[in-house]
Write a protein that holds these residues in place. Structure first.
Motif, PDB file in Angstrom:
ATOM      1  N   SER A  85      45.144  49.867  30.631  1.00 41.99           N
ATOM      2  CA  SER A  85      45.282  51.308  30.887  1.00 41.99           C
ATOM      3  C   SER A  85      44.679  51.665  32.243  1.00 41.99           C
ATOM      4  CB  SER A  85      44.597  52.119  29.778  1.00 41.99           C
ATOM      5  OG  SER A  85      43.183  52.022  29.854  1.00 41.99           O
ATOM      6  N   HIS A  86      43.971  50.714  32.853  1.00 41.50           N
ATOM      7  CA  HIS A  86      43.384  50.926  34.178  1.00 41.50           C
ATOM      8  C   HIS A  86      44.319  50.476  35.298  1.00 41.50           C
ATOM      9  CE1 HIS A  86      39.779  51.223  31.709  1.00 41.50           C
ATOM     10  NE2 HIS A  86      39.100  51.631  32.748  1.00 41.50           N
ATOM     11  N   GLU A  87      45.459  49.916  34.957  1.00 39.82           N
ATOM     12  CA  GLU A  87      46.309  49.280  35.955  1.00 39.82           C
ATOM     13  C   GLU A  87      46.802  50.255  37.025  1.00 39.82           C
ATOM     14  OE1 GLU A  87      49.761  45.874  35.897  1.00 39.82           O
ATOM     15  OE2 GLU A  87      49.779  47.392  34.328  1.00 39.82           O
ATOM     16  N   LYS A  88      47.260  51.415  36.614  1.00 39.98           N
ATOM     17  CA  LYS A  88      47.780  52.403  37.569  1.00 39.98           C
ATOM     18  C   LYS A  88      46.661  52.907  38.476  1.00 39.98           C
ATOM     19  CE  LYS A  88      50.382  56.746  37.863  1.00 39.98           C
ATOM     20  NZ  LYS A  88      51.033  57.844  37.089  1.00 39.98           N
ATOM     21  N   ALA A  89      45.504  53.188  37.896  1.00 38.54           N
ATOM     22  CA  ALA A  89      44.364  53.650  38.691  1.00 38.54           C
ATOM     23  C   ALA A  89      43.927  52.575  39.683  1.00 38.54           C
ATOM     24  CB  ALA A  89      43.206  54.032  37.774  1.00 38.54           C
ATOM     25  N   LEU A  90      43.958  51.315  39.256  1.00 42.77           N
ATOM     26  CA  LEU A  90      43.587  50.206  40.130  1.00 42.77           C
ATOM     27  C   LEU A  90      44.534  50.112  41.318  1.00 42.77           C
ATOM     28  CD1 LEU A  90      41.954  47.693  40.835  1.00 42.77           C
ATOM     29  CD2 LEU A  90      43.339  46.407  39.201  1.00 42.77           C
ATOM     30  N   ASP A  91      45.817  50.295  41.076  1.00 40.43           N
ATOM     31  CA  ASP A  91      46.797  50.260  42.163  1.00 40.43           C
ATOM     32  C   ASP A  91      46.516  51.359  43.187  1.00 40.43           C
ATOM     33  OD1 ASP A  91      48.120  48.086  41.145  1.00 40.43           O
ATOM     34  OD2 ASP A  91      49.682  49.257  40.130  1.00 40.43           O
ATOM     35  N   SER A  92      46.164  52.547  42.702  1.00 39.45           N
ATOM     36  CA  SER A  92      45.869  53.667  43.612  1.00 39.45           C
ATOM     37  C   SER A  92      44.645  53.360  44.468  1.00 39.45           C
ATOM     38  CB  SER A  92      45.630  54.953  42.810  1.00 39.45           C
ATOM     39  OG  SER A  92      46.791  55.331  42.091  1.00 39.45           O
ATOM     40  N   ALA A  93      43.617  52.818  43.840  1.00 41.33           N
ATOM     41  CA  ALA A  93      42.396  52.465  44.570  1.00 41.33           C
ATOM     42  C   ALA A  93      42.676  51.370  45.590  1.00 41.33           C
ATOM     43  CB  ALA A  93      41.316  52.016  43.589  1.00 41.33           C
ATOM     44  N   PHE A  94      43.471  50.402  45.194  1.00 42.49           N
ATOM     45  CA  PHE A  94      43.788  49.275  46.064  1.00 42.49           C
ATOM     46  C   PHE A  94      44.563  49.732  47.304  1.00 42.49           C
ATOM     47  CE2 PHE A  94      46.280  45.275  46.945  1.00 42.49           C
ATOM     48  CZ  PHE A  94      45.186  44.494  47.289  1.00 42.49           C
ATOM     49  N   ASN A  95      45.533  50.618  47.106  1.00 42.12           N
ATOM     50  CA  ASN A  95      46.326  51.136  48.224  1.00 42.12           C
ATOM     51  C   ASN A  95      45.450  51.925  49.198  1.00 42.12           C
ATOM     52  OD1 ASN A  95      48.681  50.014  47.187  1.00 42.12           O
ATOM     53  ND2 ASN A  95      49.235  51.866  46.051  1.00 42.12           N
ATOM     54  N   LEU A  96      44.542  52.721  48.652  1.00 46.08           N
ATOM     55  CA  LEU A  96      43.626  53.485  49.495  1.00 46.08           C
ATOM     56  C   LEU A  96      42.741  52.542  50.309  1.00 46.08           C
ATOM     57  CD1 LEU A  96      42.214  56.147  50.365  1.00 46.08           C
ATOM     58  CD2 LEU A  96      40.720  55.853  48.367  1.00 46.08           C
ATOM     59  N   LEU A  97      42.199  51.526  49.650  1.00 47.00           N
ATOM     60  CA  LEU A  97      41.327  50.574  50.321  1.00 47.00           C
ATOM     61  C   LEU A  97      42.069  49.856  51.449  1.00 47.00           C
ATOM     62  CD1 LEU A  97      38.618  49.057  50.453  1.00 47.00           C
ATOM     63  CD2 LEU A  97      39.528  47.456  48.752  1.00 47.00           C
ATOM     64  N   GLN A  98      43.295  49.451  51.199  1.00 48.29           N
ATOM     65  CA  GLN A  98      44.073  48.774  52.227  1.00 48.29           C
ATOM     66  C   GLN A  98      44.320  49.671  53.430  1.00 48.29           C
ATOM     67  OE1 GLN A  98      47.472  47.434  49.752  1.00 48.29           O
ATOM     68  NE2 GLN A  98      46.951  45.364  50.423  1.00 48.29           N
ATOM     69  N   ASP A  99      44.710  50.917  53.174  1.00 48.10           N
ATOM     70  CA  ASP A  99      45.023  51.849  54.261  1.00 48.10           C
ATOM     71  C   ASP A  99      43.828  52.065  55.182  1.00 48.10           C
ATOM     72  OD1 ASP A  99      47.581  52.138  53.318  1.00 48.10           O
ATOM     73  OD2 ASP A  99      47.184  54.019  52.245  1.00 48.10           O
ATOM     74  N   ILE A 100      42.654  52.228  54.595  1.00 43.22           N
ATOM     75  CA  ILE A 100      41.462  52.527  55.390  1.00 43.22           C
ATOM     76  C   ILE A 100      40.909  51.269  56.053  1.00 43.22           C
ATOM     77  CG2 ILE A 100      39.089  53.383  55.290  1.00 43.22           C
ATOM     78  CD1 ILE A 100      39.946  55.281  53.086  1.00 43.22           C
ATOM     79  N   ALA A 101      40.875  50.166  55.310  1.00 47.81           N
ATOM     80  CA  ALA A 101      40.260  48.937  55.833  1.00 47.81           C
ATOM     81  C   ALA A 101      41.041  48.352  57.000  1.00 47.81           C
ATOM     82  CB  ALA A 101      40.126  47.911  54.719  1.00 47.81           C
ATOM     83  N   ARG A 102      42.350  48.418  56.964  1.00 45.53           N
ATOM     84  CA  ARG A 102      43.158  47.817  58.034  1.00 45.53           C
ATOM     85  C   ARG A 102      42.955  48.515  59.377  1.00 45.53           C
ATOM     86  NH1 ARG A 102      48.355  46.797  54.179  1.00 45.53           N
ATOM     87  NH2 ARG A 102      47.940  44.598  53.706  1.00 45.53           N
ATOM     88  N   LYS A 103      42.491  49.749  59.324  1.00 45.16           N
ATOM     89  CA  LYS A 103      42.193  50.473  60.568  1.00 45.16           C
ATOM     90  C   LYS A 103      40.901  49.969  61.199  1.00 45.16           C
ATOM     91  CE  LYS A 103      44.484  54.652  58.855  1.00 45.16           C
ATOM     92  NZ  LYS A 103      44.291  56.066  58.402  1.00 45.16           N
ATOM     93  N   LYS A 104      40.058  49.348  60.396  1.00 49.97           N
ATOM     94  CA  LYS A 104      38.778  48.833  60.885  1.00 49.97           C
ATOM     95  C   LYS A 104      38.846  47.351  61.222  1.00 49.97           C
ATOM     96  CE  LYS A 104      37.155  52.884  60.117  1.00 49.97           C
ATOM     97  NZ  LYS A 104      36.946  53.788  61.291  1.00 49.97           N
ATOM     98  N   ASP A 105      39.628  46.620  60.474  1.00 48.06           N
ATOM     99  CA  ASP A 105      39.707  45.167  60.668  1.00 48.06           C
ATOM    100  C   ASP A 105      41.076  44.701  60.182  1.00 48.06           C
ATOM    101  OD1 ASP A 105      39.443  42.443  60.831  1.00 48.06           O
ATOM    102  OD2 ASP A 105      37.533  42.323  59.774  1.00 48.06           O
TER     103      ASP A 105
END
Length: 351
Positions: A10-30
């Motif tokens: 039941s956490h799968e959808k929330a995990l995907d949202s968190a993962f996408n956010l992390l990717q978007d922000i992190a790639r701007k730094k490294d």
């Protein structure tokens, strides 16, 4: 098992949202950031419930987790700063749920930065998702500890296991922290790393003693040879893992008795099948102590083996930095530090 699995997925959808956010922000730094995500393994959930008397399944904040591995602490701090600005990581009172294990390492030596956020899951219900940010060197340390746990049957990650191994990882964590305090350490050549690290150690009496402790604990356990044996003894059923291009999940199965790891790939449209297979494998693994299974994301930059090296017994980068410590000649020693350093480094690379 069925209740636990239902709650976990039941956490799968929330995990995907968190993962996408992390990717978007992190790639701007490294741009070279390595990403990973996973739903917590059955064995880990049960162990945590048993370890903490007041813990309940509904209160566990890391059922879903994702990770970003960046080059150095400067980039880590930049990423943390931007994530902390996001509303997902703020409570109704405006507080941020985070733990800085870099400034305050865990007792076992673990270092990294953790954030807990709230993300929309099924039926728009908010779920807690943990985000871990580590430097490459911090990740190398954590990977080595997990490899030792996996192939020796210990639980060092839960602060349970052989005292000698506990001492070793605490000592090495302190040395890795010293390395990361050196400006641009991650960009240096092996020789430059050795020179700058050695200069820092040899100019401070207390650091000399700490380094000596690390060397002795490493030699006592023959750590380099032990980790090398784990890697060489493990048979990887599918050697084409670096060519996996589909987006979805990978089911990793490690049999420590047969010393074998196999991987099954499931594309996005096979999530239900992946979940069913994962549950079946976990039920089998729960009845034995030599099977470990994990369902992980295939979207890792650089491939599964780079994002999840622990399941493939890959401690190459950890060993390279451990050799910097082991090869440093401390006062009252003898011989050439350079000849010993390169002899051991090149011997490892050749093998």
């Amino acid at each position: 098992m069925d209740v636990l699995s239902y709650w976990r997925f039941s956490h799968e959808k929330a995990l995907d949202s968190a993962f996408n956010l992390l990717q978007d922000i992190a790639r701007k730094k490294d741009k070279a950031t390595i990403f990973a995500k996973r739903l917590k393994r059955y064995a880990s959930i049960v162990a945590k419930l048993r370890r903490f008397e007041q813990m309940k399944l509904k209160n566990m904040q890391d059922i879903g987790g994702c990770r970003a591995i960046v080059a150095n602490e400067k980039k880590l701090r930049q990423l943390v700063r931007d994530l902390r600005k996001r509303s997902e990581f703020k409570t109704a009172q405006g507080k941020i749920r985070s733990k800085d294990y870099i400034k305050n390492p865990k007792d076992d030596g673990y270092r990294g930065y953790h954030l807990i956020g709230q993300f929309s899951g099924d039926n728009s219900e908010k779920k807690s998702i943990e985000i871990q940010i580590r430097t490459a060197l911090q990740h190398d340390w954590a990977t080595a500890l997990e490899i030792v746990d996996l192939f020796t049957g210990q639980a060092l990650k839960s602060n349970r296991g052989d005292a000698a191994w506990k001492t070793f990882f605490r000592n090495i964590s302190r040395q890795f922290a010293i390395m990361e305090s050196i400006h641009l350490f991650d960009t240096l050549t092996p020789r430059q790393k050795f020179e700058t690290y050695g200069e820092v150690i040899l100019n401070n009496k207390s650091l000399i003693e700490a380094c000596r402790d690390a060397k002795q604990s490493s030699e006592k356990l023959s750590v380099v040879d032990t980790l090398q044996a784990f890697a060489h003894g493990l048979k990887i059923v599918d050697e084409r893992l670096s060519q996996v291009l589909v987006t979805g999940y990978a089911l990793i199965e490690v049999n420590t008795k047969k010393k074998q790891v196999s991987v099954s790939i499931f594309s996005d449209d096979m999530n239900a099948e992946a979940e069913e297979r994962y549950i079946q494998c976990e039920k089998t693994a729960a009845a034995t102590d030599h099977l470990v299974v994990a369902l992980v994301s295939t979207t890792a930059v650089g491939g599964l083996k780079e994002a999840y090296p622990n399941y493939f017994a890959d401690s190459t980068d950890f060993v390279r930095h451990l050799l910097l410590i082991n090869s440093l000649e401390l006062p009252k020693g003898g011989g050439s530090i350079w000849s010993d350093f390169y002899r051991r480094l090149f011997r490892w690379r050749e093998k």
